[in-house]
Design an enzyme around this catalytic site. Structure first.
Site, PDB file in Angstrom:
ATOM      1  N   GLY A   1       0.819  -1.211   0.000  1.00 35.56           N
ATOM      2  CA  GLY A   1       0.000   0.000   0.000  1.00 35.56           C
ATOM      3  C   GLY A   1       0.848   1.254   0.000  1.00 35.56           C
TER       4      GLY A   1
ATOM      5  N   ILE B   1       4.882  -2.203   8.747  1.00 35.15           N
ATOM      6  CA  ILE B   1       6.076  -2.165   7.886  1.00 35.15           C
ATOM      7  C   ILE B   1       6.246  -0.776   7.276  1.00 35.15           C
ATOM      8  CG2 ILE B   1       7.097  -3.087   5.752  1.00 35.15           C
ATOM      9  CD1 ILE B   1       5.869  -5.787   6.496  1.00 35.15           C
TER      10      ILE B   1
ATOM     11  N   LYS C   1       5.935  21.682 -11.447  1.00 38.49           N
ATOM     12  CA  LYS C   1       7.308  21.389 -11.891  1.00 38.49           C
ATOM     13  C   LYS C   1       7.382  21.533 -13.412  1.00 38.49           C
ATOM     14  CE  LYS C   1      10.562  17.518 -12.246  1.00 38.49           C
ATOM     15  NZ  LYS C   1      10.787  16.086 -11.976  1.00 38.49           N
TER      16      LYS C   1
ATOM     17  N   PRO D   1      13.961  21.085 -19.397  1.00 35.34           N
ATOM     18  CA  PRO D   1      12.554  21.500 -19.333  1.00 35.34           C
ATOM     19  C   PRO D   1      11.606  20.441 -19.883  1.00 35.34           C
ATOM     20  CG  PRO D   1      13.577  22.359 -21.310  1.00 35.34           C
ATOM     21  CD  PRO D   1      14.623  21.497 -20.636  1.00 35.34           C
TER      22      PRO D   1
ATOM     23  N   THR E   1      11.730   9.112 -12.323  1.00 33.21           N
ATOM     24  CA  THR E   1      11.083   8.188 -13.261  1.00 33.21           C
ATOM     25  C   THR E   1      10.327   7.028 -12.603  1.00 33.21           C
ATOM     26  OG1 THR E   1      13.317   7.300 -13.505  1.00 33.21           O
ATOM     27  CG2 THR E   1      12.442   8.579 -15.331  1.00 33.21           C
TER      28      THR E   1
ATOM     29  N   ILE F   1       7.702   6.815 -10.476  1.00 33.41           N
ATOM     30  CA  ILE F   1       6.239   6.870 -10.485  1.00 33.41           C
ATOM     31  C   ILE F   1       5.717   6.715 -11.917  1.00 33.41           C
ATOM     32  CG2 ILE F   1       4.260   8.392 -10.021  1.00 33.41           C
ATOM     33  CD1 ILE F   1       5.832   9.346  -7.507  1.00 33.41           C
TER      34      ILE F   1
HETATM   35  P1  FAD Z   1       6.888   1.082  -0.801  1.00 35.34           P
HETATM   36  O1  FAD Z   1       6.544   2.490  -0.597  1.00 35.34           O
HETATM   37  O2  FAD Z   1       8.116   0.556  -0.115  1.00 35.34           O
HETATM   38  O3  FAD Z   1       5.644   0.222  -0.353  1.00 35.34           O
HETATM   39  C1  FAD Z   1       5.745  -1.150  -0.079  1.00 35.34           C
HETATM   40  C2  FAD Z   1       4.450  -1.634   0.538  1.00 35.34           C
HETATM   41  O4  FAD Z   1       4.531  -3.039   0.728  1.00 35.34           O
HETATM   42  C3  FAD Z   1       4.127  -1.023   1.894  1.00 35.34           C
HETATM   43  O5  FAD Z   1       2.779  -0.677   1.961  1.00 35.34           O
HETATM   44  C4  FAD Z   1       4.404  -2.170   2.866  1.00 35.34           C
HETATM   45  O6  FAD Z   1       3.590  -2.083   4.020  1.00 35.34           O
HETATM   46  C5  FAD Z   1       4.049  -3.362   2.008  1.00 35.34           C
HETATM   47  N1  FAD Z   1       4.702  -4.592   2.461  1.00 35.34           N
HETATM   48  C6  FAD Z   1       6.000  -4.953   2.342  1.00 35.34           C
HETATM   49  N2  FAD Z   1       6.217  -6.146   2.930  1.00 35.34           N
HETATM   50  C7  FAD Z   1       5.010  -6.553   3.418  1.00 35.34           C
HETATM   51  C8  FAD Z   1       4.566  -7.701   4.151  1.00 35.34           C
HETATM   52  N3  FAD Z   1       5.407  -8.683   4.514  1.00 35.34           N
HETATM   53  N4  FAD Z   1       3.275  -7.778   4.499  1.00 35.34           N
HETATM   54  C9  FAD Z   1       2.397  -6.782   4.152  1.00 35.34           C
HETATM   55  N5  FAD Z   1       2.756  -5.702   3.475  1.00 35.34           N
HETATM   56  C10 FAD Z   1       4.048  -5.579   3.117  1.00 35.34           C
HETATM   57  N6  FAD Z   1       9.979   8.225  -7.532  1.00 35.34           N
HETATM   58  C11 FAD Z   1       9.585   9.261  -8.286  1.00 35.34           C
HETATM   59  O7  FAD Z   1       8.788   9.073  -9.203  1.00 35.34           O
HETATM   60  N7  FAD Z   1      10.056  10.511  -8.044  1.00 35.34           N
HETATM   61  C12 FAD Z   1      10.981  10.762  -7.100  1.00 35.34           C
HETATM   62  O8  FAD Z   1      11.353  11.915  -6.891  1.00 35.34           O
HETATM   63  C13 FAD Z   1      11.485   9.674  -6.356  1.00 35.34           C
HETATM   64  N8  FAD Z   1      12.450   9.826  -5.413  1.00 35.34           N
HETATM   65  C14 FAD Z   1      12.937   8.731  -4.760  1.00 35.34           C
HETATM   66  C15 FAD Z   1      14.031   8.842  -3.904  1.00 35.34           C
HETATM   67  C16 FAD Z   1      14.571   7.705  -3.299  1.00 35.34           C
HETATM   68  C17 FAD Z   1      15.777   7.834  -2.441  1.00 35.34           C
HETATM   69  C18 FAD Z   1      13.972   6.449  -3.488  1.00 35.34           C
HETATM   70  C19 FAD Z   1      14.506   5.231  -2.800  1.00 35.34           C
HETATM   71  C20 FAD Z   1      12.873   6.329  -4.300  1.00 35.34           C
HETATM   72  C21 FAD Z   1      12.368   7.457  -4.970  1.00 35.34           C
HETATM   73  N9  FAD Z   1      11.322   7.332  -5.852  1.00 35.34           N
HETATM   74  C22 FAD Z   1      10.918   8.405  -6.595  1.00 35.34           C
HETATM   75  C23 FAD Z   1      10.641   6.068  -6.005  1.00 35.34           C
HETATM   76  C24 FAD Z   1       9.329   6.097  -5.255  1.00 35.34           C
HETATM   77  O9  FAD Z   1       9.539   6.410  -3.912  1.00 35.34           O
HETATM   78  C25 FAD Z   1       8.661   4.744  -5.369  1.00 35.34           C
HETATM   79  O10 FAD Z   1       8.633   4.353  -6.704  1.00 35.34           O
HETATM   80  C26 FAD Z   1       7.254   4.822  -4.901  1.00 35.34           C
HETATM   81  O11 FAD Z   1       7.186   5.360  -3.632  1.00 35.34           O
HETATM   82  C27 FAD Z   1       6.626   3.457  -4.913  1.00 35.34           C
HETATM   83  O12 FAD Z   1       7.113   2.685  -3.869  1.00 35.34           O
HETATM   84  P2  FAD Z   1       6.428   1.274  -3.685  1.00 35.34           P
HETATM   85  O13 FAD Z   1       4.972   1.499  -3.492  1.00 35.34           O
HETATM   86  O14 FAD Z   1       6.879   0.412  -4.790  1.00 35.34           O
HETATM   87  O15 FAD Z   1       7.098   0.690  -2.349  1.00 35.34           O
END
Ligand code: FAD
Length: 510
Positions: free
Chosen positions: A16, A46, A82, A100, A348, A350
């Site tokens: 989530g 988590i 942006k 840009p 990139t 998102i």
């Molecule tokens: P997460 O946010 O890690 O979510 C994982 C989910 O899985 C959580 O809800 C967690 O509860 C659940 N989960 C995991 N294990 C379990 C389990 N065992 N049981 C139940 N639930 C579990 N993207 C951009 O587009 N622009 C940016 O400027 C940008 N900056 C970034 C900077 C950094 C340093 C990093 C690391 C990433 C950045 N990103 C950026 C990427 C962006 O943060 C992610 O692509 C986006 O937040 C999606 O993350 P996610 O949902 O894949 O993972």
């Protein structure tokens, strides 16, 4: 378990974070007519990665698809506009350029504008390329103007993206998903069960003892890649030899300056620092290579480069540039960090979640999950990742920060074959090589090359159709047209105030 061909009735999204709720809202809207059951399972214990606040203009298409207005997002997430990314100190300390979301100049007689600009430059005209880009000029002056539906010519072609508070964005999406019938289960997944015959994922076991079943699983579990990586054992393709940054520290701080409609990426000794202005705070982070700086030194450097008081403890993150060898395996499709990660230099991640969803729909499987669907999806996804990797590498290769170990190392990284082909076409003829699944188009590549003063050996002979005086006149008219358009813009902060006060309901100002 039934792996014969029957329509999918039940999708389970694992995670989530931004990826999980983007998938939930998008699938709920686009597949509403199929009346599927969609469940998001995540664990509040988590949590999410907690970063990811800058986007690219494609986010606007995503918001349209889920019927959410940009203004609603800006309002709910303390967001800002942006127009692109300012790269400070990348070529050398003290130098800056802008990437840009918009075009440069007007092409004429089938010849790209930059060839005319190069010709004039060769004749001694030092007007920067940026003077011919409306998006750059808007960003430079902290202005906001919505893009026209039907611009009169290329000078009016630009777009914008959003900065937002990632956790507020996820909350907004979650509310929308739940309103559209998505179910939510909060629970820690402790086991992933697979069908003995097909190898498909069949059930998830939660810590509470609850057992969830599903037919199609969307793995949005973050870096851990619970289903695709851990349960199905799909290996990770490691790209650190091209992109060695493997850590980040993020610290939000109070904002001191007006909200600029741009992200800033500033080169630092072992990587680079992001600055993302939001209405209630600034997002900051230092992305670095652990081969070149210790975590403590990186944190000290970031802390010393905050424009205001820190608003939270530092968030330390580790990652490896690259992707899962397959993004879709059996009945599991991974999105977001569970599928791979490229440093956020061009924001990139998102947009990759979004394009993954957009690719999935035309290939939407039935319960048998024909492997040819996955093969098609995987080929496209790998190409898309590779193209972005090559573009990111171009941010480092032409640097002139001599005598700094990280930057010296980056200058010597052997380009990938795809990037070498692109650079050869540019350097020899000022031409762009376009590939299938390129996220970044000609103007983006041009902004990088020009930003690094990495200019071709010659302009196109086709640009010699016009003499110097004629070009001087027409380029001056282009700059004047941009000046005229700038008068239609309003200060970025004034637009944001109207958004916050509810005095505007869409980015057109109505
Ligand atoms: P997460 O946010 O890690 O979510 C994982 C989910 O899985 C959580 O809800 C967690 O509860 C659940 N989960 C995991 N294990 C379990 C389990 N065992 N049981 C139940 N639930 C579990 N993207 C951009 O587009 N622009 C940016 O400027 C940008 N900056 C970034 C900077 C950094 C340093 C990093 C690391 C990433 C950045 N990103 C950026 C990427 C962006 O943060 C992610 O692509 C986006 O937040 C999606 O993350 P996610 O949902 O894949 O993972």
């Amino acid at each position: 378990m039934n792996v014969t061909s029957a329509p999918i009735r039940k999708i389970v999204i694992v995670g989530g974070g931004t990826a999980g709720w983007m998938a939930a809202t998008y699938l709920a809207r686009r597949l509403a007519h199929l009346r599927l059951s969609i469940t998001v399972v995540d664990s509040a214990a988590i949590g999410t990665v907690g970063v990811g606040e800058a986007t690219v203009p494609a986010i606007r298409d995503f918001l349209t698809a889920i019927e959410l207005s940009e203004v609603e997002v800006l309002r709910a997430t303390e967001g800002t506009i942006k127009y692109g990314i300012r790269f400070a100190d990348w070529q050398r300390p003290g130098h800056a350029f802008f990437h840009p979301f918009g075009l440069y100049g007007v092409a004429a007689h089938g010849v790209a504008f930059h060839h005319y600009w190069l010709k004039q430059r060769g004749a001694g005209d030092n007007t920067p390329l940026a003077a011919y880009c409306l998006a750059t000029q808007l960003a430079d002056r902290d202005l906001f103007l919505p893009p026209a539906d039907r611009p009169a010519n290329d000078l009016g072609v630009f777009n914008f993206a959003l900065h937002f508070d990632a956790s507020r964005f996820a909350t907004l999406l979650r509310r929308l998903a739940l309103a559209n019938g998505v179910q939510h289960v909060d629970g820690r997944i402790v086991e992933v069960e697979r069908d003995g015959e097909s190898g498909h994922v069949s059930h998830l076991l939660l810590e509470s003892g609850e057992r969830l079943d599903g037919e199609l699983w969307i793995d949005c579990s973050g870096f851990r890649s619970l289903l695709l990586g851990e349960a199905l054992g799909v290996p990770y393709v490691d790209w650190r030899r091209w992109l060695p940054c493997d850590r980040a520290i993020a610290i939000p701080c109070r904002g001191a300056s007006p909200h600029k409609p741009l992200t800033t990426a500033t080169a630092r000794p072992a990587g680079w620092q992001w600055h993302i202005p939001l209405r209630h705070r600034v997002g900051n982070g230092y992305v670095y290579s652990s081969d070149f700086v210790s975590d403590n030194d990186a944190e000290a450097l970031l802390t010393s480069h905050l424009e205001g008081e820190a608003l939270a403890a530092p968030n330390r993150l580790r990652f490896t540039a690259g992707h899962r060898a397959r993004f879709w395996e059996k009945n599991v499709v991974a999105l977001g960090l569970a599928s791979g990660f490229l440093e956020p230099l061009e924001s990139t991640s998102i947009t990759l979640i979004q394009s993954g969803l957009e690719r999935l729909l035309p290939l939407f499987p039935d319960t048998a999950c024909d492997p040819r669907l996955a093969a098609t999806y995987n080929r496209q996804s790998v190409l898309e990742f590779e193209r972005i990797r090559d573009f990111l590498l171009l941010h480092y290769l032409p640097n002139q920060r001599r005598g700094e170990p990280f930057w010296d190392f980056m200058r010597a990284v052997p380009p990938t074959e795809g990037l070498q082909i692109k650079m050869d076409a540019w350097r020899s003829a000022g031409e762009f090589v376009r590939n299938e699944w390129d996220t970044f188009q000609d103007p983006s590549w041009l902004s990088m090359y020009a930003g690094f003063d990495d200019l071709p050996a010659r302009h196109s002979p086709l640009a010699d159709r016009f003499d110097h005086a004629t070009l001087t006149d027409s380029l001056a008219r282009m700059r004047a047209a941009i000046d005229t358009t700038l008068k239609l813009a309003e200060p970025h902060h004034a637009f944001l105030s109207r958004v916050a006060d509810g005095r505007t309901e869409n980015a057109r100002g109505h």
